[in-house]
Design an enzyme around this catalytic site. Sequence first.
Site, PDB file in Angstrom:
ATOM      1  N   HIS A  50       0.734  -1.233   0.053  1.00 14.04           N
ATOM      2  CA  HIS A  50       0.049   0.003  -0.079  1.00 14.04           C
ATOM      3  C   HIS A  50       0.871   1.090   0.065  1.00 14.04           C
ATOM      4  O   HIS A  50       0.483   2.284  -0.565  1.00 14.04           O
ATOM      5  CB  HIS A  50      -0.864   0.078   1.200  1.00 14.04           C
ATOM      6  CG  HIS A  50      -1.656  -1.216   1.250  1.00 14.04           C
ATOM      7  ND1 HIS A  50      -1.656  -2.048   2.244  1.00 14.04           N
ATOM      8  CD2 HIS A  50      -3.016  -1.249   0.670  1.00 14.04           C
ATOM      9  CE1 HIS A  50      -2.610  -3.094   2.130  1.00 14.04           C
ATOM     10  NE2 HIS A  50      -3.516  -2.346   1.118  1.00 14.04           N
ATOM     11  N   LYS A  70      -1.210  -6.603  -8.345  1.00  9.42           N
ATOM     12  CA  LYS A  70      -1.192  -7.738  -7.538  1.00  9.42           C
ATOM     13  C   LYS A  70      -2.735  -8.280  -7.577  1.00  9.42           C
ATOM     14  O   LYS A  70      -3.160  -9.412  -7.752  1.00  9.42           O
ATOM     15  CB  LYS A  70      -1.181  -7.836  -5.993  1.00  9.42           C
ATOM     16  CG  LYS A  70      -1.041  -9.021  -5.207  1.00  9.42           C
ATOM     17  CD  LYS A  70      -1.358  -8.737  -3.831  1.00  9.42           C
ATOM     18  CE  LYS A  70      -1.951 -10.007  -3.184  1.00  9.42           C
ATOM     19  NZ  LYS A  70      -3.282  -9.763  -2.687  1.00  9.42           N
ATOM     20  N   ASP A  71      -3.737  -7.597  -7.617  1.00  7.56           N
ATOM     21  CA  ASP A  71      -5.134  -7.774  -7.847  1.00  7.56           C
ATOM     22  C   ASP A  71      -5.377  -7.396  -9.456  1.00  7.56           C
ATOM     23  O   ASP A  71      -6.109  -6.507  -9.826  1.00  7.56           O
ATOM     24  CB  ASP A  71      -6.111  -6.924  -7.141  1.00  7.56           C
ATOM     25  CG  ASP A  71      -5.772  -7.163  -5.507  1.00  7.56           C
ATOM     26  OD1 ASP A  71      -6.303  -8.165  -4.903  1.00  7.56           O
ATOM     27  OD2 ASP A  71      -5.044  -6.653  -4.988  1.00  7.56           O
ATOM     28  N   GLN A  82     -18.137  -6.213  -1.010  1.00  9.40           N
ATOM     29  CA  GLN A  82     -17.458  -6.876  -1.924  1.00  9.40           C
ATOM     30  C   GLN A  82     -17.199  -8.338  -1.210  1.00  9.40           C
ATOM     31  O   GLN A  82     -16.558  -9.056  -1.627  1.00  9.40           O
ATOM     32  CB  GLN A  82     -16.287  -6.261  -2.193  1.00  9.40           C
ATOM     33  CG  GLN A  82     -15.209  -5.968  -1.220  1.00  9.40           C
ATOM     34  CD  GLN A  82     -14.065  -5.190  -1.830  1.00  9.40           C
ATOM     35  OE1 GLN A  82     -14.361  -3.958  -2.001  1.00  9.40           O
ATOM     36  NE2 GLN A  82     -12.697  -5.621  -1.877  1.00  9.40           N
ATOM     37  N   ARG A 118      -3.886 -10.303   4.102  1.00  4.98           N
ATOM     38  CA  ARG A 118      -4.305 -11.756   4.596  1.00  4.98           C
ATOM     39  C   ARG A 118      -3.289 -12.561   4.897  1.00  4.98           C
ATOM     40  O   ARG A 118      -3.354 -13.725   5.475  1.00  4.98           O
ATOM     41  CB  ARG A 118      -5.189 -12.338   3.680  1.00  4.98           C
ATOM     42  CG  ARG A 118      -6.612 -11.636   3.431  1.00  4.98           C
ATOM     43  CD  ARG A 118      -7.572 -12.513   2.362  1.00  4.98           C
ATOM     44  NE  ARG A 118      -8.881 -12.038   2.495  1.00  4.98           N
ATOM     45  CZ  ARG A 118      -9.381 -10.991   1.692  1.00  4.98           C
ATOM     46  NH1 ARG A 118      -8.736 -10.852   0.503  1.00  4.98           N
ATOM     47  NH2 ARG A 118     -10.725 -10.861   1.816  1.00  4.98           N
TER      48      ARG A 118
HETATM   49  P1  AMP Z   1      -6.552  -3.913  -0.404  1.00  5.09           P
HETATM   50  O1  AMP Z   1      -6.537  -2.994   0.771  1.00  5.09           O
HETATM   51  O2  AMP Z   1      -6.088  -5.298  -0.215  1.00  5.09           O
HETATM   52  O3  AMP Z   1      -8.150  -3.656  -0.852  1.00  5.09           O
HETATM   53  O4  AMP Z   1      -5.694  -3.329  -1.251  1.00  5.09           O
HETATM   54  C1  AMP Z   1      -5.713  -1.985  -1.694  1.00  5.09           C
HETATM   55  C2  AMP Z   1      -4.906  -1.624  -2.927  1.00  5.09           C
HETATM   56  O5  AMP Z   1      -3.626  -2.120  -2.676  1.00  5.09           O
HETATM   57  C3  AMP Z   1      -5.107  -2.328  -4.213  1.00  5.09           C
HETATM   58  O6  AMP Z   1      -4.940  -1.726  -5.132  1.00  5.09           O
HETATM   59  C4  AMP Z   1      -4.213  -3.574  -4.213  1.00  5.09           C
HETATM   60  O7  AMP Z   1      -3.918  -4.107  -5.403  1.00  5.09           O
HETATM   61  C5  AMP Z   1      -3.029  -2.856  -3.730  1.00  5.09           C
HETATM   62  N1  AMP Z   1      -2.136  -3.925  -3.139  1.00  5.09           N
HETATM   63  C6  AMP Z   1      -2.377  -4.752  -2.191  1.00  5.09           C
HETATM   64  N2  AMP Z   1      -1.273  -5.528  -2.059  1.00  5.09           N
HETATM   65  C7  AMP Z   1      -0.305  -5.032  -2.801  1.00  5.09           C
HETATM   66  C8  AMP Z   1       1.162  -5.599  -3.185  1.00  5.09           C
HETATM   67  N3  AMP Z   1       1.693  -6.585  -2.598  1.00  5.09           N
HETATM   68  N4  AMP Z   1       1.628  -4.767  -4.255  1.00  5.09           N
HETATM   69  C9  AMP Z   1       1.136  -3.838  -4.776  1.00  5.09           C
HETATM   70  N5  AMP Z   1       0.019  -3.527  -4.352  1.00  5.09           N
HETATM   71  C10 AMP Z   1      -0.907  -4.081  -3.500  1.00  5.09           C
END
Ligand code: AMP
Length: 328
Positions: A83, A198-199, A110, A236
Site C-alpha cells: 500500500h 497484485k489484484d 465485496q 491476509r
Molecule cells: P486492499 O487493501 O487489499 O483492498 O488493497 C488496496 C490496494 O493495494 C489495491 O489496489 C491492491 O491491488 C493494492 N495492493 C495490495 N497488495 C499489494 C502488493 N503486494 N503490491 C502492490 N499493490 C498491492
Amino acid sequence: MPPLALCAAPVFTAHTWHVAGEGEETHTGNRVPTSGWKSGACGERLLSTMKVVRTVPALRRALAGSPRPLALVPTMGALHEGHAALMRRARKATGPGGSVAVSIFVNPAQFGPGEDLARYPRSIRADLECCRKAGVDLVFVPRPGAMYAGDHSVWIDETRLSAGLCGAGRPGHFRGVCTVVAKLFLLFQPDSAVFGAKDYQQLAVIRRMVRDLNFSVRIVAVPTVREPDGLALSSRNRYLSPGDRAEAPALRRALLRSAELLRREGPAAAARACRAARSLLGSRWTVEYVEVVDAVTLDRPRTRSRGVVVAAAARLGGTRLIDNVIVR
Ligand code: AMP
C-alpha cells in the site's frame, strides 16, 4: 501551498491528534522524506498535518481545501509496504504541490456470505501512521453507514471481465468493488487513482469501468510488492500459520514456471502452462484456479495477444492467496 502545512522546530518525534470538527481529525507529525517530500519555508524539516475524515460532509469540506491535482489510493486498511508503494506512486503523480488521499474502508459489499468480512484485519492506528509516514494529506475512514444507506439499491456491475477468475468463485465480489470505487471516484473526483497489479483482475475491471462510464480519472498501476522470498504482500498473509507461511512462496514459483513456458512457446502452450503450475503446488494447497488470459480482455489468449497474464487463486490452510505474472 501544501494543505495546513506548518513550519516548526527542527526535530519532531511525537505526533498528536486534534478533533477539528465533526467527523474530522488532524494528525500532525514529521513527514518521512519521500520522492513527494514537500519543501517549505523551513526547508526539508516540514511539519505537515494529515487530515483524517470519517463522514461524507467532512470529506467534502476537506476536499474543498485540497490543492490539485489529487491522487486517490483506495484501500481496505491493514496497510503494508505494498500500500505504501501505491501512496508513493500517488505522490509522484501529483507532484509536491498536489494532494494524496487514501481511503480505508472494509467494503462489506465485496464480501460474500461465509467470507472473512468480520475477521478481516483492522489496524487503524498503525494504518494512519503508515499514511503519515508516506506523506499522505487526507485519509477517509468512513463507517459502513456513511457509505451505504440502509436501503442502498444502486449498483455498478461490470459484466464481462468480472465473470471469470476470482469472479467465478466470488459471485458479486466485483459488483461490490465497482460500486465502492465508483462512489469513491464520485466523492473525491480524483485526477488519478492508484491500484496494485497484485489484484490484476480488479485493475482490469476498474479500467473497463472507467472507460465505459467515462470517468475522467487516470488509472495508475503499481507492480506487486513482494517479500524477499517472493510472496506477494497481502493483508491476509497474517492469517498464515508459520508452516503455511513457509509454503506460501510456492505459488509464485509455480506461476513463474508457467510464465517461462509461455515465454518460450507462446499462448498456444497456455493449457500446459497451467498444468505445470498446478503440479508444483503440493497437497497442502487447494487450487481454485490457474489460468492464462489476455492481459486486457481477460479472455482466452489469442496468438496476437499483446500480453498475457497467468493468474491463480489457491487456499493454504484457511487462507486464500492470489497472485499473477504478466508475460509480455
Ligand atoms: P486492499 O487493501 O487489499 O483492498 O488493497 C488496496 C490496494 O493495494 C489495491 O489496489 C491492491 O491491488 C493494492 N495492493 C495490495 N497488495 C499489494 C502488493 N503486494 N503490491 C502492490 N499493490 C498491492
